[in-house]
Design an enzyme around this catalytic site. Structure first.
Site, mmCIF file in Angstrom:
data_model
loop_
_atom_site.group_PDB
_atom_site.id
_atom_site.type_symbol
_atom_site.label_atom_id
_atom_site.label_comp_id
_atom_site.label_asym_id
_atom_site.label_seq_id
_atom_site.Cartn_x
_atom_site.Cartn_y
_atom_site.Cartn_z
ATOM 1 N N ASP A 214 0.828 -1.212 0.000
ATOM 2 C CA ASP A 214 0.000 0.000 0.000
ATOM 3 C C ASP A 214 0.861 1.261 0.000
ATOM 4 O O ASP A 214 1.832 1.368 0.749
ATOM 5 C CB ASP A 214 -0.885 0.034 1.255
ATOM 6 C CG ASP A 214 -1.825 -1.157 1.349
ATOM 7 O OD1 ASP A 214 -1.452 -2.236 0.880
ATOM 8 O OD2 ASP A 214 -2.923 -0.998 1.907
ATOM 9 N N HIS B 158 -9.103 -0.255 -2.170
ATOM 10 C CA HIS B 158 -9.348 1.181 -2.301
ATOM 11 C C HIS B 158 -9.425 1.622 -3.762
ATOM 12 O O HIS B 158 -9.726 2.794 -4.009
ATOM 13 C CB HIS B 158 -8.264 1.984 -1.573
ATOM 14 C CG HIS B 158 -8.528 2.114 -0.108
ATOM 15 N ND1 HIS B 158 -9.076 3.242 0.457
ATOM 16 C CD2 HIS B 158 -8.346 1.238 0.915
ATOM 17 C CE1 HIS B 158 -9.199 3.070 1.765
ATOM 18 N NE2 HIS B 158 -8.766 1.857 2.064
ATOM 19 N N HIS C 168 -2.534 -4.719 2.482
ATOM 20 C CA HIS C 168 -3.831 -4.487 3.127
ATOM 21 C C HIS C 168 -3.771 -4.143 4.606
ATOM 22 O O HIS C 168 -4.717 -3.566 5.140
ATOM 23 C CB HIS C 168 -4.711 -5.726 2.914
ATOM 24 C CG HIS C 168 -6.173 -5.527 3.180
ATOM 25 N ND1 HIS C 168 -6.877 -4.413 2.768
ATOM 26 C CD2 HIS C 168 -7.083 -6.316 3.819
ATOM 27 C CE1 HIS C 168 -8.131 -4.525 3.133
ATOM 28 N NE2 HIS C 168 -8.288 -5.657 3.776
#
Length: 714
Positions: A181, A243, A473
């Site tokens: 991420d 997302h 995540h």
């Protein structure tokens, strides 16, 4: 003899001095170890606060789903205005077919003025274009909307040619770098490129989703990644994260960021991003041995199904709550035309509700699969048309296959998978988390995906002959973490995710031997200047500020819980009962007894005066003195959901909402939440936040007006 005696005294003195020094060293060491242990305890508590609050916020999405489901299943519009208002919640702007989308987002119609000094793109892209973009973004320059749309157009064309699972080989490059991420933190991406080198024919990258939201430079990250993807299509691979979803973007910031940076063409750019996101591959496989997915797996994850799903049809896996559970076999009662009648238990005519119960003629025999498939498609389409008519959605709108989609059969030479089964496959790989306990169960903490244990991992790896999984995540303090006997690796590349100094970022490099090599970093310069104590104190302060806001939002429920222990109505309870009551209300799983000194400053005889303690959590008083306290609590508890709903209603993304829309939202939301709010209370709220008295509500000012701050002593 005299010299011998003198030497003996000197020796004893030296020995005594050494012994004292040794004792002092031991004391210093013991003190240091206690100090480090206390810091570590504070760090872990702070970390648990941040994670618990983050996951609780993600769980708010469940409430939003339930709200939408309530409107579709139970709420009956009483007027055309109400029907139109509801329909706007189910249509994220206009929906476009392929040709219509190209026409709507026509970049060639946008002129670039001569005064524009930013980077310029021409296609096909070259490495120099990527270098120019990196330099421009470092200098805080902005790419013109024409080039953004052009880039998205070309990216979309490329992604449409890719399979759901990308395949990467270490034979063609020395190593593959996997990043987790980034969440809009451009400095982390710059640091990764600085340390590891830019993508090139000899430098392959896999970026494992969640490029956007939370951070302030999500758009720049996407522009850079899409540029390198087009320049090096065989070396750069992008997975979809949870997302990369326009409904999530409404809540967590990407939608707002795009509209602030591109006020004229922002709506077109958002529409293109929405379409590009749904074309991102779902997984990457390295040497057929290492599977990279954003979230995780479940006991039903099927790579064969995942490879064949039409991924572009799921523009959002969190769009709407499904209205009806469909099993693998069609409902027998529905197939035989024995649908429920429109009467209630008393035999009265029931109010019309949106339902996907088939109402068409009797079904053909399921033995004739082709005929049965045509009948099932027809009945589903009829129900979709009925839903559109009831919420006043134009029939010309193409069907968007989202969270609420019903059942769809593939071509008859393919397995018969329902839309629900396909949706669950995508939901699980995007949203799931590993747990040390065995088994697989619903992930109620996040509100999506599942928790999978080491036994699920072992069976999955054995079934598909894999060595281990790489996923992201979850924020990890060191940037990475192994679990499930080192068979699951979590990699997280956004450093300082919760607060400056809260965590490191990391990426992992895999060579032909597939042995992972990690690189950790801190992208923020301030974090390097802080001592460990300063860093922990800074993060701790931010965590407790968020926790106090959470406590304030549940004031009424806390009072009720405290009174259950205060049977004599003394206004005082024990600290042990305080901790139990707080956990029963917030359900964050935090060590409240350990956190108590930071939250409860004064006690008498080990008893807490809970009413005065709750007063300390009060908000800064502006113009809200006349507003019901219960209304303020409702706002705080549902603030993120309200923001998401308001941004859906605000179709032109102007940030302004009319009084009528605001009042209508509260009417529907309070009806669903079973909250008793008077019209006068809502009207007072409306008037108090219309600061410029123009008849509209600026939602950003609305959020600012109800920001929780610590009340200063008089």
């Amino acid at each position: 003899m005299g010299s011998g005696s003198s030497a003996n005294v000197t020796y004893k003195y030296s020995l005594q001095k050494s012994e004292n020094a040794f004792k002092a060293a031991v004391l210093i060491q013991q003190w240091y170890r206690r100090h480090v242990a206390r810091l570590e305890m504070r760090r872990r508590c702070t970390w648990r606060i941040f994670q618990s609050i983050e996951y609780a916020c993600e769980q708010d999405q469940i409430q939003l789903h339930n709200f939408f489901s309530y409107l579709m299943d139970q709420f009956t519009p009483s007027s055309s205005k109400e029907r139109d208002f509801i329909s706007r919640m189910f249509i994220s702007g206009e929906s476009y077919k392929e040709a219509e989308l190209e026409k709507y987002c026509d970049y060639e119609a946008i002129e670039v003025p001569d005064s524009y000094t930013g980077p310029r793109l021409s296609f096909p892209l070259l490495p120099d274009h990527a270098t120019a973009l990196l330099e421009a973004f470092q200098q805080k320059q902005q790419l013109h909307a024409r080039y953004v749309l052009n880039l998205l157009h070309e990216t979309r064309k490329h992604l449409k040619q890719l399979p759901n699972i990308s395949h990467v080989s270490t034979c063609y490059s020395e190593e593959v770098t996997v990043c987790g991420d980034l969440h809009g933190q451009l400095d982390d991406l710059f640091l990764i490129f600085y340390k590891n080198g830019l993508p090139s024919p000899s430098k392959s990258y896999v970026f494992n989703g969640d490029f956007v939201d939370r951070g302030k430079q999500s758009l720049e990250i996407l522009v850079i990644l899409f540029t390198f993807l087009l320049i090096y299509p065989k070396e750069v691979h992008l997975n979809r994260g949870n997302h990369e979803d326009h409904m999530v973007n409404l809540r967590y910031g990407f939608t707002k960021e795009v509209m602030q940076k591109y006020k004229v063409h922002g709506k077109k750019i958002l529409k293109m991003f929405q379409n590009v996101f749904c074309w991102l591959p779902l997984a990457t496989l390295i040497d057929h041995k290492v599977l990279i997915i954003h979230g995780g797996i479940s006991d039903t994850t099927n790579l064969n199904m995942l490879e064949k799903i039409q991924r572009d049809k799921f523009t959002s896996v969190l769009r709407l709550k499904k209205r009806r559970e469909f099993s693998r076999k069609p409902d027998i009662q529905a197939i035989n035309g024995e649908s429920e009648s429109g009467t209630d238990a008393a035999g009265n005519d029931a109010a019309p509700r949106l339902s996907l119960q088939p109402q068409s003629a009797q079904a053909p025999s399921a033995a004739n699969r082709l005929e049965f498939s045509r009948w099932l498609r027809q009945t589903v389409q009829e129900q979709i048309d009925t839903c559109r008519r009831l919420v006043d959605i134009s029939e010309s709108e193409p069907e968007e296959l989202t969270y609420s989609s019903a059942v769809s059969l593939k071509d008859m030479d393919e397995p018969c998978w329902t839309r629900q089964e396909e949706w669950k496959q995508i939901l699980d790989v995007l949203w799931s988390d590993p747990l040390p306990q065995e088994g697989c169960r619903e992930n109620k903490v996040r509100g999506g995906g599942c928790y999978f244990g080491p036994d699920v991992t072992e069976k999955f790896l054995e079934k598909y002959s894999l060595q281990f999984l790489i996923r992201s995540h979850e924020c990890k303090q060191e940037g990475y973490e192994f679990c499930h006997n080192r068979k699951v690796l979590t990699i997280f590349s956004a450093s300082n995710y919760y607060e400056i100094g809260s965590n490191r970022g990391a990426y992992v490099k895999l060579g032909p031997d597939l042995i992972p090599h990690f690189v950790q970093y801190q992208a923020n310069k301030t974090a390097h200047l802080l001592t460990m104590t300063q860093r922990i104190s800074r993060v701790e302060e931010s965590a407790f500020r968020a926790l106090r806001e959470k406590l304030f939002a549940h004031t009424s429920a806390l009072i009720s819980a405290f009174k259950a222990y205060d049977t004599d109505d003394t206004g005082r309870i024990t600290l042990s009962n305080w901790a139990t009551a707080v956990e029963s209300v917030l359900q964050l799983g935090l060590p409240w007894r350990m956190l108590r000194p930071q939250l409860v400053r004064s006690t008498k005889d080990g008893m807490l005066e809970y009413k005065s303690w709750l007063d300390d959590l009060a908000m800064e008083q502006r113009s809200q003195e006349h507003i019901q306290s219960s209304l303020l609590e409702v706002i705080y508890r549902n603030r993120s959901n309200l923001e998401t709903i308001f941004r859906i209603i605000d179709r032109d993304h102007s940030g302004l909402i009319s009084f009528e829309e605001f009042q209508q939202t509260w009417k529907l939301f309070s009806s669903h939440m079973k909250i008793e709010l008077t019209d006068d209370g809502i009207n007072d709220l409306v008037r108090s936040i219309d600061f410029n008295k123009d008849g509209n509500i600026d939602f950003n000012e609305f959020l600012e007006a109800f920001r929780l701050v610590k009340q200063c002593p008089a």
